[in-house]
Structures are given as C-alpha cells and as structure tokens.
Design a protein around this motif. Sequence first.
Motif, mmCIF file in Angstrom:
data_model
loop_
_atom_site.group_PDB
_atom_site.id
_atom_site.type_symbol
_atom_site.label_atom_id
_atom_site.label_comp_id
_atom_site.label_asym_id
_atom_site.label_seq_id
_atom_site.Cartn_x
_atom_site.Cartn_y
_atom_site.Cartn_z
ATOM 1 N N MET A 147 0.856 -1.178 0.000
ATOM 2 C CA MET A 147 0.000 0.000 0.000
ATOM 3 C C MET A 147 0.893 1.229 0.000
ATOM 4 O O MET A 147 1.756 1.371 0.844
ATOM 5 N N GLU A 148 0.695 2.094 -0.965
ATOM 6 C CA GLU A 148 1.531 3.283 -1.045
ATOM 7 C C GLU A 148 0.704 4.545 -1.251
ATOM 8 O O GLU A 148 -0.378 4.511 -1.832
ATOM 9 N N ALA A 149 1.240 5.643 -0.742
ATOM 10 C CA ALA A 149 0.599 6.943 -0.940
ATOM 11 C C ALA A 149 0.766 7.357 -2.395
ATOM 12 O O ALA A 149 1.819 7.166 -2.988
ATOM 13 N N ASP A 150 -0.298 7.910 -2.974
ATOM 14 C CA ASP A 150 -0.270 8.374 -4.359
ATOM 15 C C ASP A 150 -1.214 9.571 -4.486
ATOM 16 O O ASP A 150 -2.389 9.416 -4.783
ATOM 17 N N PRO A 151 -0.688 10.779 -4.250
ATOM 18 C CA PRO A 151 -1.555 11.964 -4.310
ATOM 19 C C PRO A 151 -2.166 12.194 -5.687
ATOM 20 O O PRO A 151 -3.154 12.901 -5.817
ATOM 21 N N ASP A 152 -1.634 11.560 -6.717
ATOM 22 C CA ASP A 152 -2.147 11.751 -8.071
ATOM 23 C C ASP A 152 -3.468 11.021 -8.319
ATOM 24 O O ASP A 152 -4.108 11.259 -9.344
ATOM 25 N N ILE A 153 -3.895 10.136 -7.407
ATOM 26 C CA ILE A 153 -5.158 9.420 -7.644
ATOM 27 C C ILE A 153 -6.372 10.296 -7.349
ATOM 28 O O ILE A 153 -7.489 9.903 -7.642
ATOM 29 N N VAL A 154 -6.138 11.461 -6.785
ATOM 30 C CA VAL A 154 -7.242 12.375 -6.461
ATOM 31 C C VAL A 154 -6.991 13.713 -7.144
ATOM 32 O O VAL A 154 -6.043 14.404 -6.815
ATOM 33 N N GLY A 155 -7.837 14.061 -8.069
ATOM 34 C CA GLY A 155 -7.733 15.365 -8.715
ATOM 35 C C GLY A 155 -8.385 16.442 -7.858
ATOM 36 O O GLY A 155 -9.110 16.147 -6.901
ATOM 37 N N ASN A 156 -8.145 17.688 -8.218
ATOM 38 C CA ASN A 156 -8.689 18.813 -7.448
ATOM 39 C C ASN A 156 -10.214 18.805 -7.378
ATOM 40 O O ASN A 156 -10.797 19.027 -6.318
ATOM 41 N N GLU A 157 -10.857 18.545 -8.506
ATOM 42 C CA GLU A 157 -12.320 18.572 -8.544
ATOM 43 C C GLU A 157 -12.926 17.488 -7.645
ATOM 44 O O GLU A 157 -13.864 17.740 -6.895
ATOM 45 N N PHE A 158 -12.357 16.291 -7.713
ATOM 46 C CA PHE A 158 -12.847 15.196 -6.879
ATOM 47 C C PHE A 158 -12.581 15.481 -5.396
ATOM 48 O O PHE A 158 -13.442 15.266 -4.545
ATOM 49 N N GLN A 202 -4.306 11.355 1.185
ATOM 50 C CA GLN A 202 -5.017 12.167 2.171
ATOM 51 C C GLN A 202 -5.513 13.406 1.439
ATOM 52 O O GLN A 202 -4.732 14.146 0.844
ATOM 53 N N VAL A 203 -6.814 13.602 1.470
ATOM 54 C CA VAL A 203 -7.452 14.681 0.730
ATOM 55 C C VAL A 203 -7.536 15.947 1.569
ATOM 56 O O VAL A 203 -7.434 17.059 1.050
ATOM 57 N N TYR A 204 -7.702 15.777 2.869
ATOM 58 C CA TYR A 204 -7.895 16.925 3.754
ATOM 59 C C TYR A 204 -7.365 16.573 5.133
ATOM 60 O O TYR A 204 -7.545 15.446 5.606
ATOM 61 N N LEU A 205 -6.712 17.520 5.780
ATOM 62 C CA LEU A 205 -6.298 17.398 7.177
ATOM 63 C C LEU A 205 -6.509 18.757 7.826
ATOM 64 O O LEU A 205 -5.964 19.773 7.353
ATOM 65 N N ARG A 206 -7.326 18.785 8.882
ATOM 66 C CA ARG A 206 -7.603 20.047 9.571
ATOM 67 C C ARG A 206 -6.300 20.663 10.072
ATOM 68 O O ARG A 206 -5.403 19.958 10.539
ATOM 69 N N SER A 207 -6.190 21.955 9.990
ATOM 70 C CA SER A 207 -4.931 22.666 10.251
ATOM 71 C C SER A 207 -4.407 22.519 11.681
ATOM 72 O O SER A 207 -3.206 22.653 11.899
ATOM 73 N N LEU A 223 -15.383 15.702 -2.373
ATOM 74 C CA LEU A 223 -15.328 14.958 -1.111
ATOM 75 C C LEU A 223 -15.393 15.906 0.091
ATOM 76 O O LEU A 223 -16.147 15.682 1.033
ATOM 77 N N GLU A 224 -14.599 16.971 0.027
ATOM 78 C CA GLU A 224 -14.592 17.919 1.143
ATOM 79 C C GLU A 224 -15.947 18.608 1.299
ATOM 80 O O GLU A 224 -16.443 18.767 2.418
ATOM 81 N N ALA A 225 -16.568 18.985 0.208
ATOM 82 C CA ALA A 225 -17.879 19.637 0.276
ATOM 83 C C ALA A 225 -18.919 18.695 0.882
ATOM 84 O O ALA A 225 -19.734 19.110 1.716
ATOM 85 N N ALA A 226 -18.895 17.428 0.489
ATOM 86 C CA ALA A 226 -19.846 16.451 1.036
ATOM 87 C C ALA A 226 -19.663 16.304 2.542
ATOM 88 O O ALA A 226 -20.640 16.268 3.301
ATOM 89 N N CYS A 227 -18.417 16.262 2.973
ATOM 90 C CA CYS A 227 -18.140 16.114 4.409
ATOM 91 C C CYS A 227 -18.476 17.376 5.186
ATOM 92 O O CYS A 227 -19.090 17.320 6.251
#
Length: 133
Positions: free
Chosen positions: A1-12, A41-46, A16-20
């Motif tokens: 299992m590896e991190a891959d930030p490219d699997i999530v585009g900005n629009e997607f 990781q798409v979002y992490l609270r500051s 996800l963030e808007a739904a949450c």
Amino acid sequence: MEADPDIVGNEFAESLEAACRTTVGDSLRSITYFTPESFAQVYLRSDLDSDADLAGFVEHETDGFRAKRAYRGSELGDYAFTIRAFENGYLTRVTVDGHGVFVTTDGLTMRRSEDVASALQTVLSEREVPQRA
C-alpha cells in the motif's frame, strides 16, 4: 500500500470535502481516499499533526472491500458503512466498487454518520475507480 496523491484530482477532492463539510461541519478532522493499491489524504484540519500512520489505517480500512462480500445475504441487509469510535474522535468508512473514503471527526451522532456515509457513497458512485499505470 503506497501513498499516491495523483489518484485524487482537485475537482474530486473538492467534492469529497464539500460532502463532508455539509454533513459534519467543523468537526471534520481528515479525509482519506483509497483503493486496494494506493491512497491519498485529501484533507487534514490545520490544528492536527500530519504524523499519523496513515498507511496502517488505510491497510486496515481496505477490509471494507471484503465486508460487502462477507455480509452479502445477511438478515441485516446489505453492508452500508463502518463507524469506529476512538478516544479522541470517530472514523466513518465507505467503500463503493473498488474505491473508498474514510473520514475522521470529533463528535458524531448516528444521524450525522448516516448523512456523511450517504453523501460519500454518492460522490464515490459518480467517479470511476482510478486505474494504475
């Protein structure tokens, strides 16, 4: 299992963030998107540290792909989502057709869990699973 930030585009990621945010508001801690092979990781609270063992969490949460098969035909009905309770928050996991999301939150009622799971199921259903090159 590896991190891959490219699997999530900005629009997607924004979807996800808007739904949450719409369902859990400021109690949202993090959003992580995953497939059986990779995650981002798409979002992490500051106010949170980014030193969590995310790969370990994701590896465990991919069990959601097996849960759909394992609980098929149950008297309880179809498997929908998972909620995990921790000392400092909650994790809600949703999987749809080979990809999934888990979100972490501060407080969470059952109704809010159902709302965020439903919203995430919709967002995931509208996106094809990314194929690895």
